[in-house]
Design a protein around this motif. Structure first.
Motif, PDB file in Angstrom:
ATOM      1  N   THR A   1       0.855  -1.196   0.000  1.00 45.43           N
ATOM      2  CA  THR A   1       0.000   0.000   0.000  1.00 45.43           C
ATOM      3  C   THR A   1       0.883   1.235   0.000  1.00 45.43           C
ATOM      4  O   THR A   1       2.102   1.139   0.154  1.00 45.43           O
ATOM      5  CB  THR A   1      -0.899   0.059   1.245  1.00 45.43           C
ATOM      6  OG1 THR A   1      -0.064   0.314   2.384  1.00 45.43           O
ATOM      7  CG2 THR A   1      -1.648  -1.234   1.458  1.00 45.43           C
ATOM      8  N   TRP A   2       0.245   2.424  -0.121  1.00 46.55           N
ATOM      9  CA  TRP A   2       1.023   3.662  -0.138  1.00 46.55           C
ATOM     10  C   TRP A   2       1.770   3.847   1.178  1.00 46.55           C
ATOM     11  O   TRP A   2       2.810   4.529   1.226  1.00 46.55           O
ATOM     12  CB  TRP A   2       0.117   4.866  -0.410  1.00 46.55           C
ATOM     13  CG  TRP A   2      -0.879   5.127   0.681  1.00 46.55           C
ATOM     14  CD1 TRP A   2      -2.136   4.600   0.783  1.00 46.55           C
ATOM     15  CD2 TRP A   2      -0.694   5.956   1.824  1.00 46.55           C
ATOM     16  NE1 TRP A   2      -2.749   5.054   1.918  1.00 46.55           N
ATOM     17  CE2 TRP A   2      -1.883   5.889   2.587  1.00 46.55           C
ATOM     18  CE3 TRP A   2       0.353   6.736   2.291  1.00 46.55           C
ATOM     19  CZ2 TRP A   2      -2.044   6.578   3.771  1.00 46.55           C
ATOM     20  CZ3 TRP A   2       0.186   7.437   3.479  1.00 46.55           C
ATOM     21  CH2 TRP A   2      -1.002   7.349   4.212  1.00 46.55           C
ATOM     22  N   ARG A   3       1.281   3.211   2.259  1.00 37.75           N
ATOM     23  CA  ARG A   3       1.985   3.348   3.535  1.00 37.75           C
ATOM     24  C   ARG A   3       3.391   2.757   3.455  1.00 37.75           C
ATOM     25  O   ARG A   3       4.307   3.217   4.115  1.00 37.75           O
ATOM     26  CB  ARG A   3       1.197   2.668   4.655  1.00 37.75           C
ATOM     27  CG  ARG A   3      -0.116   3.341   4.929  1.00 37.75           C
ATOM     28  CD  ARG A   3      -0.934   2.616   5.989  1.00 37.75           C
ATOM     29  NE  ARG A   3      -2.350   2.869   5.750  1.00 37.75           N
ATOM     30  CZ  ARG A   3      -3.170   2.011   5.165  1.00 37.75           C
ATOM     31  NH1 ARG A   3      -2.729   0.831   4.786  1.00 37.75           N
ATOM     32  NH2 ARG A   3      -4.426   2.327   4.967  1.00 37.75           N
ATOM     33  N   ALA A   4       3.536   1.703   2.659  1.00 34.07           N
ATOM     34  CA  ALA A   4       4.860   1.102   2.513  1.00 34.07           C
ATOM     35  C   ALA A   4       5.792   2.057   1.789  1.00 34.07           C
ATOM     36  O   ALA A   4       6.986   2.123   2.105  1.00 34.07           O
ATOM     37  CB  ALA A   4       4.758  -0.215   1.751  1.00 34.07           C
ATOM     38  N   VAL A   5       5.252   2.808   0.821  1.00 32.25           N
ATOM     39  CA  VAL A   5       6.071   3.807   0.131  1.00 32.25           C
ATOM     40  C   VAL A   5       6.547   4.837   1.144  1.00 32.25           C
ATOM     41  O   VAL A   5       7.732   5.180   1.220  1.00 32.25           O
ATOM     42  CB  VAL A   5       5.275   4.509  -0.988  1.00 32.25           C
ATOM     43  CG1 VAL A   5       6.155   5.538  -1.673  1.00 32.25           C
ATOM     44  CG2 VAL A   5       4.774   3.498  -1.995  1.00 32.25           C
ATOM     45  N   LEU A   6       5.612   5.328   1.967  1.00 34.61           N
ATOM     46  CA  LEU A   6       5.950   6.313   2.991  1.00 34.61           C
ATOM     47  C   LEU A   6       7.027   5.762   3.921  1.00 34.61           C
ATOM     48  O   LEU A   6       7.988   6.440   4.274  1.00 34.61           O
ATOM     49  CB  LEU A   6       4.684   6.650   3.790  1.00 34.61           C
ATOM     50  CG  LEU A   6       4.784   7.786   4.799  1.00 34.61           C
ATOM     51  CD1 LEU A   6       5.149   9.073   4.103  1.00 34.61           C
ATOM     52  CD2 LEU A   6       3.462   7.932   5.538  1.00 34.61           C
ATOM     53  N   LEU A   7       6.850   4.503   4.308  1.00 34.69           N
ATOM     54  CA  LEU A   7       7.810   3.869   5.205  1.00 34.69           C
ATOM     55  C   LEU A   7       9.197   3.784   4.581  1.00 34.69           C
ATOM     56  O   LEU A   7      10.199   4.163   5.185  1.00 34.69           O
ATOM     57  CB  LEU A   7       7.303   2.468   5.556  1.00 34.69           C
ATOM     58  CG  LEU A   7       8.149   1.644   6.511  1.00 34.69           C
ATOM     59  CD1 LEU A   7       8.212   2.303   7.863  1.00 34.69           C
ATOM     60  CD2 LEU A   7       7.565   0.243   6.636  1.00 34.69           C
TER      61      LEU A   7
ATOM     62  N   ILE B   1      10.827  -0.804  -4.152  1.00 32.82           N
ATOM     63  CA  ILE B   1      10.365  -1.856  -5.041  1.00 32.82           C
ATOM     64  C   ILE B   1      10.195  -3.179  -4.314  1.00 32.82           C
ATOM     65  O   ILE B   1       9.473  -4.068  -4.768  1.00 32.82           O
ATOM     66  CB  ILE B   1      11.316  -2.017  -6.251  1.00 32.82           C
ATOM     67  CG1 ILE B   1      10.587  -2.744  -7.360  1.00 32.82           C
ATOM     68  CG2 ILE B   1      12.586  -2.729  -5.852  1.00 32.82           C
ATOM     69  CD1 ILE B   1      11.328  -2.791  -8.644  1.00 32.82           C
ATOM     70  N   MET B   2      10.855  -3.293  -3.150  1.00 33.41           N
ATOM     71  CA  MET B   2      10.687  -4.531  -2.394  1.00 33.41           C
ATOM     72  C   MET B   2       9.339  -4.581  -1.686  1.00 33.41           C
ATOM     73  O   MET B   2       8.839  -5.648  -1.384  1.00 33.41           O
ATOM     74  CB  MET B   2      11.799  -4.658  -1.332  1.00 33.41           C
ATOM     75  CG  MET B   2      13.160  -4.896  -1.895  1.00 33.41           C
ATOM     76  SD  MET B   2      13.279  -6.477  -2.722  1.00 33.41           S
ATOM     77  CE  MET B   2      13.525  -7.534  -1.328  1.00 33.41           C
ATOM     78  N   VAL B   3       8.791  -3.413  -1.382  1.00 38.53           N
ATOM     79  CA  VAL B   3       7.610  -3.426  -0.526  1.00 38.53           C
ATOM     80  C   VAL B   3       6.307  -3.037  -1.214  1.00 38.53           C
ATOM     81  O   VAL B   3       5.247  -3.063  -0.587  1.00 38.53           O
ATOM     82  CB  VAL B   3       7.831  -2.515   0.712  1.00 38.53           C
ATOM     83  CG1 VAL B   3       8.950  -3.066   1.559  1.00 38.53           C
ATOM     84  CG2 VAL B   3       8.114  -1.095   0.294  1.00 38.53           C
ATOM     85  N   VAL B   4       6.367  -2.631  -2.491  1.00 36.79           N
ATOM     86  CA  VAL B   4       5.113  -2.340  -3.193  1.00 36.79           C
ATOM     87  C   VAL B   4       5.154  -2.887  -4.615  1.00 36.79           C
ATOM     88  O   VAL B   4       6.194  -3.172  -5.148  1.00 36.79           O
ATOM     89  CB  VAL B   4       4.831  -0.830  -3.297  1.00 36.79           C
ATOM     90  CG1 VAL B   4       4.574  -0.230  -1.953  1.00 36.79           C
ATOM     91  CG2 VAL B   4       5.937  -0.126  -4.018  1.00 36.79           C
ATOM     92  N   GLY B   5       3.986  -3.017  -5.224  1.00 34.73           N
ATOM     93  CA  GLY B   5       3.919  -3.326  -6.650  1.00 34.73           C
ATOM     94  C   GLY B   5       3.760  -2.012  -7.384  1.00 34.73           C
ATOM     95  O   GLY B   5       3.747  -0.945  -6.772  1.00 34.73           O
ATOM     96  N   TYR B   6       3.644  -2.051  -8.700  1.00 32.95           N
ATOM     97  CA  TYR B   6       3.538  -0.795  -9.446  1.00 32.95           C
ATOM     98  C   TYR B   6       2.077  -0.507  -9.738  1.00 32.95           C
ATOM     99  O   TYR B   6       1.480  -1.121 -10.603  1.00 32.95           O
ATOM    100  CB  TYR B   6       4.334  -0.931 -10.746  1.00 32.95           C
ATOM    101  CG  TYR B   6       4.196   0.278 -11.624  1.00 32.95           C
ATOM    102  CD1 TYR B   6       3.377   0.241 -12.744  1.00 32.95           C
ATOM    103  CD2 TYR B   6       4.854   1.451 -11.312  1.00 32.95           C
ATOM    104  CE1 TYR B   6       3.231   1.358 -13.549  1.00 32.95           C
ATOM    105  CE2 TYR B   6       4.710   2.562 -12.109  1.00 32.95           C
ATOM    106  CZ  TYR B   6       3.897   2.521 -13.223  1.00 32.95           C
ATOM    107  OH  TYR B   6       3.765   3.615 -14.007  1.00 32.95           O
ATOM    108  N   MET B   7       1.493   0.409  -9.005  1.00 33.28           N
ATOM    109  CA  MET B   7       0.093   0.739  -9.213  1.00 33.28           C
ATOM    110  C   MET B   7      -0.040   2.239  -9.341  1.00 33.28           C
ATOM    111  O   MET B   7      -0.044   2.948  -8.343  1.00 33.28           O
ATOM    112  CB  MET B   7      -0.740   0.263  -8.010  1.00 33.28           C
ATOM    113  CG  MET B   7      -0.735  -1.244  -7.857  1.00 33.28           C
ATOM    114  SD  MET B   7      -1.741  -1.784  -6.494  1.00 33.28           S
ATOM    115  CE  MET B   7      -0.739  -1.333  -5.116  1.00 33.28           C
ATOM    116  N   PRO B   8      -0.151   2.742 -10.599  1.00 31.91           N
ATOM    117  CA  PRO B   8      -0.273   4.194 -10.766  1.00 31.91           C
ATOM    118  C   PRO B   8      -1.492   4.681 -10.007  1.00 31.91           C
ATOM    119  O   PRO B   8      -2.561   4.098 -10.113  1.00 31.91           O
ATOM    120  CB  PRO B   8      -0.478   4.374 -12.273  1.00 31.91           C
ATOM    121  CG  PRO B   8      -0.052   3.106 -12.880  1.00 31.91           C
ATOM    122  CD  PRO B   8      -0.213   2.027 -11.864  1.00 31.91           C
TER     123      PRO B   8
END
Lengths: 223, 355, 251
Positions: free
Chosen positions: A89-95, A166-173
């Motif tokens: 999720t976007w939270r993983a990006v934030l993390l 890239i380890m924690v999310v997939g690519y979802m625009p």
């Protein structure tokens, strides 16, 4: 640039800014503790803080994956108690952005705090100011240049973060796609033109952020 | 006010600061050479430093008691501090600096009026300026005002004149005197400058090498230094070793090299002594008619050096002797290096300190 | 005196002899073929003395790398689209191209999952929040899964829940780690992992036509050795190994 691409740029800038703001309280507190005091375990903490700067980003990402996954120590807690998912999720990006950029903020802020004459803080205390008041009225304003420079550096780093992300999310625009992920994905699927457009934006953003950071971190002439 | 410092023990770089003293004066000077531990002592009183052992009590309220592991936080001590480097907040204006200590809380000491402080220290025109635009003397006065405006019950000053040049020093001392007189706030002033101690202080604590050498009213310490080190520091220009060769009816005959002097016999009988003569007590005369002075020494002028408004004249009278004379006197007498002249020293002006 | 001389002679001989004997064949293959191909290659290496170097990944990624000039000898793709992509650019030896294998899709869930998914429409349920697929825009496994769901007109409902992954094995790993509720992978992949269980199979009739073509890459470094290994892959013995892993044979 298409609407989707602007959306990716907007999302990246937004999450990078949010992560910079999020790491500020903890980062400043840690920087201050490192600058002003000696305590057991200090060198261990200093080393841990530097790790994300020198470890392979994917390795850091792997650690985040393990800890924050649904079966991980923290991720499990969040999933079971709060029904909150982090990974994918976007939270993983934030993390990921926060963890990878925090060391830059902490190091710059620490140097800035160390350059504040402790005598000024002491005199402020004799004038009746308690710890928090001294920190916010004396220490922080005098360290402001270094702190802002550090924030911009962290922001720049967050804008460009890839390996851990890239380890924690997939690519979802729209949900988790950052500029760096988008460049990678578009190259994979052969959409070169899009990748190059995003590359151009990436360069411009990085340039502005780093230039701003250098402006603040450049040593000012002693008054 | 009453400030008690008991069982203070603080290891420093070269020595251990050990202090046990009570101070009661309106202005107390802690007097000693640089590096004697004076600033560390102030830091302890203000609560900015922790000692190995200390008991500090101000007017009946205990500030530090290491035996009970108690130390009141700095910001609750109500003790004002003007450090040597002044520590004005560079990012705040003069006005903001002045108001920093003035918060909505009960004043610890006698309340101090803003206008009064500005008037006494003459800093009204500086209010809206930035701190970096001020001259040395202006900064000094602002730092002083800032500490006062926090209504402290004790004011600490660390070398208040150290960063100023001589003409400026003479301008600032009156301000300090005014602060002493206009505001009922006791002051503890650390200095190595005799002039400050002499003009401002009621009592002196002499601190050398981390230990207290002497305490007492200013005149006592200056006129009767307890030992050679204090004498040297207090500014006795001539300090020479000698031997008492005879004591008769309260007068002692003292020999230095081949010169004999008459001095008052010391309280404790001694054989080997230091002879202390203040420069201002040495009179230089060309024609020596009959006079009451017992000690008349023919001398040759070795060197003449200016010292402020005076001249320091180095003489060879059989031993090295210093005299302080005014410029007009020097011109009138036509003093020149190499001249022969007579030095007159009154008997009570020669102070003998046992060796 | 003797020992160093003998050692040097041996060193020189092996240095000269090795390149003559051991040829390296580089094979770019779809991720789903990882385990089966490794086993076949191990046997082949013992018999022939050649060495097989693998690069496993998403067929789309591999095709891209070959386009960029990667030194591959063989390309074993998980769908026709990627092989066609290279054929269009005249990068493969079309004479050697053959459809070798088939596969079927399954829906997998973490093996401790309480979810019940009996058919595609169950994937649209609210309790299935995240579904891992190999990137449906390019990676064959994802492309197949999307084609299947589009045929059933379920794709719009399911697309928002899709977590696209790098390749099909990454999708499998995501399910195995428990970080997603379900995933769509090849049946052969599901068999490999002990931490997932099959929720349901995609029937051959509903599912897309899955084909695994293989071919020699033009301008490959080792054309003879490559052809030899290609023949091995087409052999009956290799076929039995593939079947053991759950692949369908097309020849």
């Amino acid at each position: 640039m298409t609407a989707v691409e602007w959306q990716i740029v907007g999302f990246t800038v937004w999450v990078a800014a949010l992560s910079t703001v999020m790491i500020l309280p903890f980062g400043l507190a840690l920087a201050w503790a490192l600058a002003r005091a000696n305590w057991p375990g200090k060198s261990l903490v200093e080393t841990l803080i530097t790790l994300p700067l020198v470890m392979p980003p994917v390795a850091v990402g792997l650690i985040l994956l393990e800890v924050f996954g649904r079966r991980g120590a923290l991720g499990g807690l969040l999933h079971d108690r709060l029904n909150l998912d982090v990974i994918f999720t976007w939270r993983a990006v934030l993390l990921a952005l926060s963890v990878m950029s925090a060391p830059l903020l902490i190091r710059s802020a620490r140097v800035a705090f160390e350059e504040v004459n402790p005598r000024l803080e002491q005199i402020a205390r004799t004038l009746g100011a308690g710890g928090w008041r001294v920190f916010f009225t004396i220490t922080v304003p005098l360290a402001a240049r270094g702190i802002v420079g550090g924030m911009l550096l962290a922001f720049a780093r967050a804008l460009g973060e890839f390996g851990a992300t890239i380890m924690v999310v997939g690519y979802m625009p729209g949900k988790t796609a950052t500029i760096s992920l988008a460049i990678y994905e578009n190259v994979q699927i052969g959409e070169d033109a899009r990748a190059y457009r995003l590359l151009a934006v990436s360069v411009v953003l990085a340039f502005i952020a780093v230039w701003g950071s250098e402006f603040f971190l450049r040593r000012k002439k002693t008054a | 006010m009453s400030l008690r410092l008991k069982n203070i023990s603080l290891p420093l770089a070269d020595f251990v600061l050990e202090v046990d003293v009570e101070m009661h004066g309106r202005v107390t000077a802690v007097f000693g050479p640089s590096g004697a531990g004076k600033t560390s002592l102030l830091d302890l009183i203000a609560g900015l430093r922790v000692a190995r052992s200390a008991f500090i009590q101000l007017d009946g309220s205990v500030l530090t008691d290491t035996a009970k592991k108690f130390s009141r936080a700095t910001h609750r001590r109500g003790i004002g501090y003007v450090p040597q480097d002044l520590a004005l907040f560079p990012h705040l204006s003069v006005r903001q600096n002045l108001f920093y200590g003035r918060k909505a809380r009960e004043a610890d000491g006698p309340s101090v009026s803003f206008e009064h402080v500005l008037k006494v220290l003459e800093i009204e025109p500086l209010i809206s300026r930035g701190v970096t635009e001020l001259s040395g003397g202006e900064k000094q006065r602002v730092a002083l005002a800032r500490a006062l405006l926090a209504s402290p019950r004790l004011l600490l000053l660390d070398e208040p004149l150290a960063s100023l040049d001589v003409p400026l020093r003479e301008k600032i001392i009156p301000y300090l005197g005014r602060v002493r007189d206009e505001f009922q706030i006791p002051m503890l002033c650390v200095t190595h400058d005799r002039f400050v101690a002499l003009t401002l202080a009621d009592e002196i604590v002499v601190l050398m090498g981390g230990k207290i050498m002497q305490t007492g009213p200013v005149s006592d310490v200056f006129n009767f230094p307890a030992n050679a080190e204090v004498a040297r520091f207090v500014g006795v220009e001539t300090l020479q070793p000698g031997r008492i060769t005879g004591v008769n009816e309260g007068l002692a005959t003292v020999t230095i090299n081949r010169v004999t002097l008459t001095a008052l016999a010391p309280a404790t009988p001694a054989d080997a002594v230091f002879i202390c003569i203040r420069g201002e007590d040495v009179v230089l005369q060309r024609d020596v008619a009959v006079s009451s002075v017992r000690n008349r020494l023919p001398a040759r002028i070795i060197a003449i050096r200016p010292e402020g408004a005076l001249f320091r004249v180095e003489l060879d009278a059989g031993f090295t002797l210093f005299a302080l004379v005014t410029r007009p006197a020097c011109d009138e007498l036509g003093l020149r290096e190499g001249d022969s002249i007579t030095a007159l020293i009154k008997t009570p002006a020669i102070h003998l300190v046992p060796r | 005196m003797k020992k160093p001389i003998l050692f040097t002679v041996w060193l020189v001989l092996s240095a000269v002899a090795l390149p003559l004997r051991a040829t390296e064949v580089t094979v770019f293959a779809a991720a789903s073929l990882t385990d089966s191909l490794k086993e076949i290659a191990a046997n082949y290496e013992k018999q022939s003395g050649d060495k097989i170097i693998f690069n496993f990944g998403a067929s789309s990624t591999l095709a891209r790398q070959i386009e960029a000039g990667a030194p591959a000898d063989l390309f074993f793709s998980a769908d026709e689209a990627q092989m066609d992509r290279l054929a269009k650019r005249d990068l493969i030896d079309t004479a050697t191209r053959q459809d070798r294998l088939g596969n079927s899709l399954v829906v997998v869930v973490p093996n401790d999952s309480p979810l019940v998914i009996n058919s595609a429409s169950d994937l649209a349920n609210a309790n299935v929040r995240q579904i891992a697929l190999a990137d449906p825009r390019a990676v064959p496994a994802g492309v197949y899964a999307k084609a299947w769901l589009e045929k059933l007109r379920l794709w719009p409902a399911i697309e928002p829940k899709v977590i696209p992954t790098e390749n099909v094995r990454a999708a499998l790993a995501a399910v195995a780690s428990g970080n997603v509720d379900a995933g769509v992978v090849y049946k052969t992949d599901a068999a490999i992992s002990k931490r997932v269980k099959i929720a349901c199979e995609v029937p051959r009739a509903d599912g897309p036509d899955i084909r695994y073509p293989m071919a020699r890459v033009k301008g490959s470094p080792q054309p003879e050795a490559a052809k030899k290994f290609l023949d091995c892959l087409a052999s009956k013995e290799a076929g039995q190994i593939f079947m053991r892993y759950g692949f369908l044979l097309r020849q």
